[in-house]
Design a protein around this motif. Structure first.
Motif, PDB file in Angstrom:
ATOM      1  N   THR A 164       0.836  -1.199   0.000  1.00  0.00           N
ATOM      2  CA  THR A 164       0.000   0.000   0.000  1.00  0.00           C
ATOM      3  C   THR A 164       0.869   1.246   0.000  1.00  0.00           C
ATOM      4  OG1 THR A 164      -1.725  -1.132   1.277  1.00  0.00           O
ATOM      5  CG2 THR A 164      -1.799   1.269   1.240  1.00  0.00           C
ATOM      6  N   VAL A 165       0.440   2.253  -0.762  1.00  0.00           N
ATOM      7  CA  VAL A 165       1.037   3.585  -0.685  1.00  0.00           C
ATOM      8  C   VAL A 165       0.068   4.477   0.087  1.00  0.00           C
ATOM      9  CG1 VAL A 165       1.908   5.585  -1.938  1.00  0.00           C
ATOM     10  CG2 VAL A 165       2.194   3.305  -2.902  1.00  0.00           C
ATOM     11  N   GLU A 166       0.550   5.038   1.196  1.00  0.00           N
ATOM     12  CA  GLU A 166      -0.276   5.935   2.004  1.00  0.00           C
ATOM     13  C   GLU A 166       0.192   7.367   1.785  1.00  0.00           C
ATOM     14  OE1 GLU A 166      -1.424   5.090   6.316  1.00  0.00           O
ATOM     15  OE2 GLU A 166       0.035   6.731   6.530  1.00  0.00           O
ATOM     16  N   VAL A 167      -0.717   8.220   1.319  1.00  0.00           N
ATOM     17  CA  VAL A 167      -0.398   9.626   1.050  1.00  0.00           C
ATOM     18  C   VAL A 167      -1.067  10.482   2.118  1.00  0.00           C
ATOM     19  CG1 VAL A 167      -0.437  11.488  -0.653  1.00  0.00           C
ATOM     20  CG2 VAL A 167      -0.383   9.100  -1.415  1.00  0.00           C
ATOM     21  N   THR A 168      -0.284  11.354   2.772  1.00  0.00           N
ATOM     22  CA  THR A 168      -0.813  12.226   3.827  1.00  0.00           C
ATOM     23  C   THR A 168      -0.431  13.673   3.547  1.00  0.00           C
ATOM     24  OG1 THR A 168      -0.594  10.452   5.467  1.00  0.00           O
ATOM     25  CG2 THR A 168      -0.841  12.687   6.303  1.00  0.00           C
ATOM     26  N   ASN A 169      -1.394  14.559   3.662  1.00  0.00           N
ATOM     27  CA  ASN A 169      -1.150  15.995   3.549  1.00  0.00           C
ATOM     28  C   ASN A 169      -1.139  16.575   4.962  1.00  0.00           C
ATOM     29  OD1 ASN A 169      -1.035  18.715   3.003  1.00  0.00           O
ATOM     30  ND2 ASN A 169      -3.019  18.830   1.994  1.00  0.00           N
ATOM     31  N   ALA A 177      -1.259  19.029  -4.566  1.00  0.00           N
ATOM     32  CA  ALA A 177      -1.176  17.969  -5.574  1.00  0.00           C
ATOM     33  C   ALA A 177      -0.178  16.919  -5.101  1.00  0.00           C
ATOM     34  CB  ALA A 177      -0.733  18.547  -6.914  1.00  0.00           C
ATOM     35  N   PHE A 178      -0.335  15.689  -5.586  1.00  0.00           N
ATOM     36  CA  PHE A 178       0.623  14.648  -5.236  1.00  0.00           C
ATOM     37  C   PHE A 178       0.885  13.752  -6.437  1.00  0.00           C
ATOM     38  CE2 PHE A 178      -3.529  12.781  -4.258  1.00  0.00           C
ATOM     39  CZ  PHE A 178      -3.418  11.498  -4.778  1.00  0.00           C
ATOM     40  N   GLU A 179       2.018  13.073  -6.390  1.00  0.00           N
ATOM     41  CA  GLU A 179       2.427  12.164  -7.471  1.00  0.00           C
ATOM     42  C   GLU A 179       2.879  10.855  -6.851  1.00  0.00           C
ATOM     43  OE1 GLU A 179       5.750  11.805 -11.076  1.00  0.00           O
ATOM     44  OE2 GLU A 179       5.698  13.585  -9.772  1.00  0.00           O
ATOM     45  N   LEU A 180       2.166   9.785  -7.130  1.00  0.00           N
ATOM     46  CA  LEU A 180       2.488   8.490  -6.543  1.00  0.00           C
ATOM     47  C   LEU A 180       3.805   7.949  -7.101  1.00  0.00           C
ATOM     48  CD1 LEU A 180      -1.026   6.800  -6.672  1.00  0.00           C
ATOM     49  CD2 LEU A 180       0.139   7.675  -4.648  1.00  0.00           C
ATOM     50  N   PRO A 181       4.565   7.208  -6.272  1.00  0.00           N
ATOM     51  CA  PRO A 181       5.800   6.606  -6.780  1.00  0.00           C
ATOM     52  C   PRO A 181       5.490   5.504  -7.794  1.00  0.00           C
ATOM     53  CG  PRO A 181       5.321   5.813  -4.572  1.00  0.00           C
ATOM     54  CD  PRO A 181       4.333   6.904  -4.856  1.00  0.00           C
ATOM     55  N   SER A 182       6.477   5.185  -8.617  1.00  0.00           N
ATOM     56  CA  SER A 182       6.343   4.071  -9.557  1.00  0.00           C
ATOM     57  C   SER A 182       7.185   2.904  -9.052  1.00  0.00           C
ATOM     58  CB  SER A 182       6.789   4.486 -10.959  1.00  0.00           C
ATOM     59  OG  SER A 182       8.127   4.933 -10.940  1.00  0.00           O
ATOM     60  N   PHE A 183       6.984   1.724  -9.656  1.00  0.00           N
ATOM     61  CA  PHE A 183       7.650   0.533  -9.161  1.00  0.00           C
ATOM     62  C   PHE A 183       8.298  -0.256 -10.299  1.00  0.00           C
ATOM     63  CE2 PHE A 183       4.744   1.637  -5.858  1.00  0.00           C
ATOM     64  CZ  PHE A 183       5.358   1.237  -4.680  1.00  0.00           C
ATOM     65  N   GLN A 194      13.511 -12.145 -13.914  1.00  0.00           N
ATOM     66  CA  GLN A 194      12.462 -11.748 -14.846  1.00  0.00           C
ATOM     67  C   GLN A 194      11.779 -10.470 -14.372  1.00  0.00           C
ATOM     68  OE1 GLN A 194      11.000 -15.588 -13.906  1.00  0.00           O
ATOM     69  NE2 GLN A 194      10.777 -16.164 -16.051  1.00  0.00           N
ATOM     70  N   ARG A 195      11.527  -9.574 -15.320  1.00  0.00           N
ATOM     71  CA  ARG A 195      10.828  -8.318 -15.021  1.00  0.00           C
ATOM     72  C   ARG A 195       9.328  -8.577 -15.003  1.00  0.00           C
ATOM     73  NH1 ARG A 195      12.074  -2.859 -16.291  1.00  0.00           N
ATOM     74  NH2 ARG A 195      10.458  -1.555 -15.339  1.00  0.00           N
ATOM     75  N   ILE A 196       8.662  -8.092 -13.957  1.00  0.00           N
ATOM     76  CA  ILE A 196       7.237  -8.353 -13.767  1.00  0.00           C
ATOM     77  C   ILE A 196       6.460  -7.041 -13.693  1.00  0.00           C
ATOM     78  CG2 ILE A 196       5.529  -9.418 -12.255  1.00  0.00           C
ATOM     79  CD1 ILE A 196       7.409 -11.389 -13.650  1.00  0.00           C
ATOM     80  N   PRO A 197       5.313  -6.951 -14.371  1.00  0.00           N
ATOM     81  CA  PRO A 197       4.498  -5.727 -14.292  1.00  0.00           C
ATOM     82  C   PRO A 197       3.937  -5.531 -12.879  1.00  0.00           C
ATOM     83  CG  PRO A 197       3.866  -7.084 -16.171  1.00  0.00           C
ATOM     84  CD  PRO A 197       4.760  -7.922 -15.319  1.00  0.00           C
ATOM     85  N   ILE A 198       4.044  -4.314 -12.387  1.00  0.00           N
ATOM     86  CA  ILE A 198       3.484  -3.976 -11.080  1.00  0.00           C
ATOM     87  C   ILE A 198       2.859  -2.586 -11.203  1.00  0.00           C
ATOM     88  CG2 ILE A 198       5.640  -2.979 -10.224  1.00  0.00           C
ATOM     89  CD1 ILE A 198       4.943  -4.121  -7.468  1.00  0.00           C
ATOM     90  N   THR A 199       1.687  -2.405 -10.619  1.00  0.00           N
ATOM     91  CA  THR A 199       0.951  -1.152 -10.787  1.00  0.00           C
ATOM     92  C   THR A 199       0.536  -0.588  -9.431  1.00  0.00           C
ATOM     93  OG1 THR A 199      -1.149  -2.340 -10.990  1.00  0.00           O
ATOM     94  CG2 THR A 199       0.041  -1.849 -13.027  1.00  0.00           C
ATOM     95  N   VAL A 200       0.286   0.720  -9.437  1.00  0.00           N
ATOM     96  CA  VAL A 200      -0.252   1.387  -8.251  1.00  0.00           C
ATOM     97  C   VAL A 200      -1.651   1.861  -8.600  1.00  0.00           C
ATOM     98  CG1 VAL A 200       0.064   3.237  -6.569  1.00  0.00           C
ATOM     99  CG2 VAL A 200       2.058   2.155  -7.622  1.00  0.00           C
ATOM    100  N   THR A 257       9.261   5.578   4.187  1.00  0.00           N
ATOM    101  CA  THR A 257       8.790   6.773   3.479  1.00  0.00           C
ATOM    102  C   THR A 257       9.608   6.966   2.211  1.00  0.00           C
ATOM    103  OG1 THR A 257      10.283   8.168   4.774  1.00  0.00           O
ATOM    104  CG2 THR A 257       8.033   7.912   5.594  1.00  0.00           C
ATOM    105  N   THR A 258       9.010   7.654   1.240  1.00  0.00           N
ATOM    106  CA  THR A 258       9.675   7.888  -0.034  1.00  0.00           C
ATOM    107  C   THR A 258       9.279   9.260  -0.562  1.00  0.00           C
ATOM    108  OG1 THR A 258      10.075   6.954  -2.234  1.00  0.00           O
ATOM    109  CG2 THR A 258       7.835   6.842  -1.395  1.00  0.00           C
ATOM    110  N   GLU A 259       9.788   9.611  -1.729  1.00  0.00           N
ATOM    111  CA  GLU A 259       9.504  10.917  -2.341  1.00  0.00           C
ATOM    112  C   GLU A 259       8.515  10.763  -3.491  1.00  0.00           C
ATOM    113  OE1 GLU A 259      10.694  13.663  -1.049  1.00  0.00           O
ATOM    114  OE2 GLU A 259      11.881  12.578   0.432  1.00  0.00           O
TER     115      GLU A 259
END
Length: 269
Positions: A164-169, A177-183, A194-200, A257-259
């Protein structure tokens, strides 16, 4: 003699470039501010120019109305988009704006409104002062949008949600505005990687902007496409394990935490 005065052409180009300046100012220059401050600045500038249109004279009045009206339209568009107003909200802002401009036109045509250009300047100073003060408070808050990730330590094949990605203001006043991280996810099966598709998953509707209100928190699921994993394992003639252990490159824990917009590397093995 030309049927069109050169001054009219000059004012026309001025109005066109003024409108472009409003659009680019809204889109590019205000990036570091919250959406609340951006709207305040856009509305303050637009209403100031409309005041020039009301209390100005001749071509000055015309240019003020054109650029101010365009700025008001841009600000209203972003108000609906950033604050995720649905159909009823769009109707309300459109109806209120229509009534305001029709009433303004009637007051002007009937001669009820009288004033000097100095009054327009005073209006601009007051509106601009309020908006700039709001923007200064906004900048003083610093970075207030936080991104906290939770990745499961063990994942069973077929379990789509792996984290889960939890976004808090953390702002007390402003919407941001916010921008979710990619994976980037890879599966290790012995010597094979092997590279596997992953989505948020999205936390906003397809017709809304990714914004979050003051003090709000929202979650987005991190999901893996297991059919792609199965297909690649079958093609490589590898067995399908009962479960996978996970690791996150560069992180010591599975909750961190991440950016904004950062790419997170996840490994399954």
């Amino acid at each position: 003699m030309s049927p069109v005065s050169p001054s009219v052409i000059a004012y026309g180009f001025g109005a066109v470039f003024g409108i472009l300046a409003v659009v680019y100012f809204a889109r590019d220059i205000l990036l570091s501010l919250s959406v609340t401050s951006k709207l305040a600045l856009l509305y303050a500038g637009s209403l100031s120019l409309l005041a020039v249109g009301v209390f100005g004279d001749g071509a000055t009045s015309l240019v003020g109305f054109v650029i101010g009206g365009a700025g008001y339209a841009v600000a209203s568009f972003y108000l609906v988009k950033w604050y995720k107003w649905r159909r009823s909200g769009r109707f309300v802002i459109s109806a209120i704006s229509a009534v305001l401009f029709v009433c303004l036109g009637w007051l002007l045509s009937s001669g009820v409104i009288n004033g000097e250009i100095e009054l327009a300047g005073a209006t601009g100073v007051i509106l601009g002062g309020v908006a700039v003060t709001l923007a200064a408070v906004d900048r003083n808050e610093g970075e207030v949008v936080r991104y906290k990730l939770t990745i499961a330590e063990t994942i069973d094949p077929g379990t789509d949600r792996i984290g889960t990605v939890e976004v808090t203001n953390e702002s007390a006043l402003f919407r941001h505005a916010f921008e979710l991280p990619s994976f980037r996810c890879v599966v290790e099966n012995g010597p094979v990687e092997q590279r596997i598709p992953i989505t948020v998953g999205s936390v906003v509707g397809s017709d809304a902007s990714a914004t979050i209100g003051a003090g709000e928190t929202c979650d987005a699921p991190i999901q893996i496409e297991w059919r792609a994993v199965e297909k690649q394992l079958e093609e490589a003639e590898l067995s399908f394990p009962d479960s996978y252990e996970t690791s996150v490159t560069g992180e010591d824990a599975h909750r961190f935490t991440t950016e904004a917009g950062e790419t997170i590397n996840v490994e399954l093995y």
